[in-house]
Motif scaffolding. Structure first.
Motif, short mmCIF file in Angstrom:
data_model
loop_
_atom_site.label_atom_id
_atom_site.label_comp_id
_atom_site.label_asym_id
_atom_site.label_seq_id
_atom_site.Cartn_x
_atom_site.Cartn_y
_atom_site.Cartn_z
N PHE A 66 0.82 -1.20 0.00
CA PHE A 66 0.00 0.00 0.00
C PHE A 66 0.86 1.26 0.00
N ASP A 67 0.29 2.35 -0.50
CA ASP A 67 0.88 3.66 -0.25
C ASP A 67 0.85 3.91 1.26
N SER A 68 1.90 4.49 1.80
CA SER A 68 2.00 4.63 3.26
C SER A 68 0.90 5.49 3.86
N GLU A 69 0.29 6.38 3.07
CA GLU A 69 -0.76 7.26 3.57
C GLU A 69 -2.16 6.69 3.35
N ASP A 70 -2.27 5.56 2.71
CA ASP A 70 -3.59 4.98 2.41
C ASP A 70 -4.24 4.48 3.70
N ARG A 71 -5.45 4.95 3.96
CA ARG A 71 -6.21 4.49 5.13
C ARG A 71 -7.61 4.02 4.71
N THR A 72 -7.78 3.72 3.44
CA THR A 72 -9.08 3.33 2.92
C THR A 72 -9.37 1.86 3.21
N VAL A 73 -10.48 1.59 3.88
CA VAL A 73 -10.93 0.22 4.12
C VAL A 73 -11.94 -0.15 3.04
N VAL A 74 -11.77 -1.31 2.43
CA VAL A 74 -12.70 -1.80 1.41
C VAL A 74 -13.13 -3.21 1.78
N ARG A 75 -14.43 -3.46 1.78
CA ARG A 75 -14.97 -4.80 2.00
C ARG A 75 -16.14 -4.98 1.06
N ILE A 76 -15.95 -5.77 0.01
CA ILE A 76 -16.94 -5.92 -1.06
C ILE A 76 -17.23 -7.39 -1.28
N ASP A 77 -18.49 -7.74 -1.31
CA ASP A 77 -18.92 -9.08 -1.75
C ASP A 77 -19.29 -8.96 -3.22
N VAL B 59 -7.83 -7.81 -11.88
CA VAL B 59 -6.87 -6.96 -12.58
C VAL B 59 -6.46 -5.80 -11.68
N LYS B 60 -5.17 -5.53 -11.63
CA LYS B 60 -4.66 -4.33 -10.97
C LYS B 60 -3.70 -3.63 -11.90
N THR B 61 -3.87 -2.32 -12.07
CA THR B 61 -3.00 -1.54 -12.95
C THR B 61 -2.51 -0.29 -12.24
N GLY B 62 -1.40 0.25 -12.76
CA GLY B 62 -0.87 1.51 -12.28
C GLY B 62 0.11 1.43 -11.15
N HIS B 63 -0.01 0.41 -10.30
CA HIS B 63 0.76 0.34 -9.05
C HIS B 63 2.23 0.10 -9.24
N LEU C 177 -13.55 -2.26 -8.23
CA LEU C 177 -13.35 -2.63 -6.84
C LEU C 177 -12.72 -1.50 -6.03
N HIS C 178 -11.70 -0.87 -6.58
CA HIS C 178 -11.01 0.21 -5.86
C HIS C 178 -10.17 0.99 -6.86
N ALA C 179 -10.15 2.33 -6.68
CA ALA C 179 -9.28 3.17 -7.50
C ALA C 179 -8.84 4.37 -6.69
N ASP C 180 -7.58 4.74 -6.85
CA ASP C 180 -7.06 5.96 -6.25
C ASP C 180 -5.97 6.51 -7.16
N ALA C 181 -5.18 7.44 -6.66
CA ALA C 181 -4.16 8.07 -7.50
C ALA C 181 -3.04 7.12 -7.89
N HIS C 182 -2.93 5.99 -7.19
CA HIS C 182 -1.80 5.09 -7.38
C HIS C 182 -2.15 3.81 -8.16
N GLU C 183 -3.42 3.40 -8.12
CA GLU C 183 -3.76 2.10 -8.69
C GLU C 183 -5.25 1.99 -8.98
N ASP C 184 -5.57 1.02 -9.81
CA ASP C 184 -6.96 0.72 -10.14
C ASP C 184 -7.14 -0.80 -10.05
N VAL C 185 -8.14 -1.24 -9.28
CA VAL C 185 -8.37 -2.67 -9.07
C VAL C 185 -9.80 -2.99 -9.51
N ARG C 186 -9.95 -4.09 -10.21
CA ARG C 186 -11.26 -4.44 -10.74
C ARG C 186 -11.31 -5.91 -11.11
#
Length: 221
Positions: free
Chosen positions: A111-122, A212-216, A142-151
């Protein structure tokens, strides 16, 4: 320990054909995909929990991200059935285990050291977006921020996937199959391509679903 630690190179691992390696906890085994470090490591793995197995409570200093591939994963935050996607950010604590047994795909300390986002998806309760993002490709974010995109992506049968991945890409086959680089990728097959690489893949006769994860990977350059 270093395993597939050169992030400038293509790596493919067909994990379903690898032996299970015992962890320090009885009943919990893993198939290692990449790793830098010993027991506290930057790692990508497939982990199998036997019924009634459990780790002791611990804190994830660098975060933890996982996808439940089968069974039910549990901790004090809930029960997570097959298809669940979870992000536990840096500093989070839990006591993971499984009453009935499960298999998860997990990434640690990435993770990015400043990331504090909790994700829980069914994801079993979600639908793919109705409009294809590319020909033959439907998307479940699933999740996207400035560093990565997950889907999760669903590739139609025989779909040709052509894509320049500027920030690098990781793919894990959830079901179905695809071909890339002369190799056939089936469930638990994992592919990592570095930033700037081109993905040239063809979905199998029954299509496939891929995590799939991209950008990271751009942050590692």
């Amino acid at each position: 320990m270093e395993l597939n630690a050169d992030f400038t190179r293509r790596v493919a691992v067909h994990a379903a054909h690898l032996p299970w390696v015992p962890s320090p906890v009885i009943g919990i085994e893993r198939r290692m995909l990449d790793r830098i470090g010993a027991e506290v490591a930057r790692a990508t793995s497939i982990v199998r929990y036997a019924a009634e197995s459990r780790f002791n409570a611990h804190t994830h200093g660098g975060g933890e991200e996982f996808m439940v591939l089968d069974g039910v994963f549990s901790d004090e935050h809930g029960d997570f059935p097959s298809g669940s996607y979870v992000r536990n950010p840096p500093g989070s604590t839990h006591t993971p285990g499984s009453q009935q047994g499960c298999t998860i795909f997990v990434k640690l300390r990435q993770f990015d050291s400043e990331d504090r986002t909790v994700v829980r998806i069914d994801t079993g309760k979600l639908e793919f977006l109705a409009v294809p993002t590319r020909p033959g490709v439907h998307l479940m974010p699933l999740h996207a921020d400035a560093h990565e995109d997950v889907r999760i992506e669903r590739w139609a049968r025989d779909a040709a996937i052509e894509w320049v991945v500027d920030g690098g890409i990781e793919l894990l086959v959830l079901d179905g199959s695809f071909e890339e680089g002369g190799e056939r990728f089936t469930p638990q097959s994992w592919l990592r391509l570095p930033p700037g690489a081109s993905l040239h893949a063809t979905a199998g006769a029954y299509g496939c679903r891929v995590w799939v994860k991209t950008g990271h990977l751009a942050r590692l350059g």
